[in-house]
Enzyme design. Structure first.
Site, PDB file in Angstrom:
ATOM      1  N   LYS A  56      -6.960 -11.479  -6.924  1.00 28.39           N
ATOM      2  CA  LYS A  56      -8.138 -11.478  -6.069  1.00 28.39           C
ATOM      3  C   LYS A  56      -9.124 -10.371  -6.449  1.00 28.39           C
ATOM      4  CE  LYS A  56      -8.972 -11.469  -1.191  1.00 28.39           C
ATOM      5  NZ  LYS A  56      -8.509 -11.310   0.161  1.00 28.39           N
ATOM      6  N   LYS A  76       0.836  -1.211   0.000  1.00 31.55           N
ATOM      7  CA  LYS A  76       0.000   0.000   0.000  1.00 31.55           C
ATOM      8  C   LYS A  76       0.865   1.254   0.000  1.00 31.55           C
ATOM      9  CE  LYS A  76      -4.169  -1.734   2.316  1.00 31.55           C
ATOM     10  NZ  LYS A  76      -5.060  -1.511   3.459  1.00 31.55           N
ATOM     11  N   LYS A 124     -11.609  -4.307  -3.904  1.00 36.02           N
ATOM     12  CA  LYS A 124     -12.234  -2.986  -3.943  1.00 36.02           C
ATOM     13  C   LYS A 124     -11.325  -1.952  -4.581  1.00 36.02           C
ATOM     14  CE  LYS A 124     -14.725  -3.279   0.420  1.00 36.02           C
ATOM     15  NZ  LYS A 124     -14.639  -2.866   1.820  1.00 36.02           N
TER      16      LYS A 124
END
Ligand code: TRP
Length: 335
Positions: free
Chosen positions: A200, A113, A203
């Site tokens: 995967k 991230k 979002k």
């Protein structure tokens, strides 16, 4: 209550998708009848990356409504908003002060991230796993159902409880914190992207076509499935490593149609994609219909939703405050 306790949560960032439902919430629904189940909307985690305040408030309520719409029953579990139970922030600070910095710097999710945030990485993003440890440890959770990608965070929570708190501030007979076990979800736990059967469903994927959200209207679901990545082979199958898209879509079909893998594998063994996709779309629309109508009801009557969240918060506070007191006492804070 003598039942083993479960705690889990999802971030209120954007609409929940099929992966959140089939991979996480569906399992909570199962657990709530045999476990003392606490589920929260982790809004404090949602601000570890830049956020929009109006969106946060809406997404927090909406995520809670979706928990209920997916079958979390407020009479059989406690549903609450993380930031409304102040003990989460307080325990996080106490744990911060005993957690070595290098334990956090090596977290895989932080590294991934942080790259995306460029120069703007907040201290909160680094601290994300300690807040998650506080979430878990406050409830003396026996089990924490999480996806594979959260395993490292759960290990960290165990290490903080064991090596940093219990070892230094507790005794063998009286540990301060309960050391939780992960419940890593297997079958259907990994719903993959519609555009790439090897990554995967997420979002944060910028391509909205990669996921089906629980609130997508029927036409949109049909369109997304129509455009989903396929391969040139006819007939769907499980277990062929060269065909991740077949694996993923057939697996979604099996779960949503409530038929076993063997049954759907036989049904679709010779089916072309052009026949399979409308079938999957129809099945998905039908499976989401009851969730969407319950969701609309709840969002249309927010008084009921807020009552549910208040009740959840009250139950959560009783447990969380007791744990926090144990930690405060063990660390030497004035009562
Ligand atoms: N980090 C988790 C995720 O992204 C969300 C989370 C926060 C969580 N606190 C938690 C999950 C406590 C389980 C228990 O999926």
């Amino acid at each position: 209550m003598g039942l083993p306790r479960v705690l889990s949560g999802v971030q209120p960032t954007g609409a929940l998708h099929l992966g959140n439902w089939l991979g996480a919430i569906r399992n909570w629904v199962e657990l709530q009848s045999s476990h003392d189940t606490f589920v929260c909307v982790v809004d404090l985690h949602a601000i570890t990356v830049p956020h929009d305040p109006k969106q946060l408030a809406h997404d927090t309520l909406s995520t809670a409504a979706l928990y209920v719409a997916c079958g979390m029953d407020p009479e059989h579990c406690s549903i609450f908003v993380q930031s409304q139970v102040k003990a989460h922030s307080e325990l996080c600070w106490l744990l911060n002060c005993v957690t070595p910095l290098n334990w956090l710097e090596r977290m895989i999710q932080f590294k991934e991230k942080a790259v995306k945030q460029g120069d703007n990485v907040s201290v909160g993003l680094l601290d994300y796993p300690v807040l998650m440890a506080a979430d878990i440890l406050l409830y003396d959770a026996d089990l924490v159902p999480v996806g594979e990608d959260q395993k490292q965070h759960l290990e960290l929570a165990r290490d903080i409880a064991q090596q940093r708190i219990n070892a230094n501030f507790g005794s063998k007979e009286e540990p301060v914190l309960k050391v939780p076990k992960p419940l890593i979800l297997k079958e259907g736990a990994r719903v993959m992207s519609l555009n790439d059967g090897r990554s995967k469903m997420s979002k944060s994927d910028p391509n909205e076509g990669s996921r089906i959200t629980l609130l997508d209207p029927p036409e949109l679901i049909t369109k997304k499935i129509k455009r989903a990545k396929t391969d040139p082979q006819i007939g769907l199958e499980f277990g062929n490593p060269d065909r991740p898209e077949a694996e993923n879509l057939l697996s979604i079909y099996s779960i949503l149609s409530k038929q076993s893998r063997d049954v759907v594998a036989a049904e679709c063994a010779e089916m072309g994609w052009g026949t399979f996709k409308p079938l999957l779309a129809e099945t998905t629309v039908a499976a989401l219909e009851p969730i969407q109508s319950r969701y609309a009801e709840l969002m249309g009557d927010q008084a009921e939703l807020k009552r549910i969240l208040n009740q959840g918060r009250e139950r959560a506070e009783v447990v969380a405050e007791a744990t926090l007191k144990r930690v405060r006492d063990a660390l030497g804070f004035l009562a």
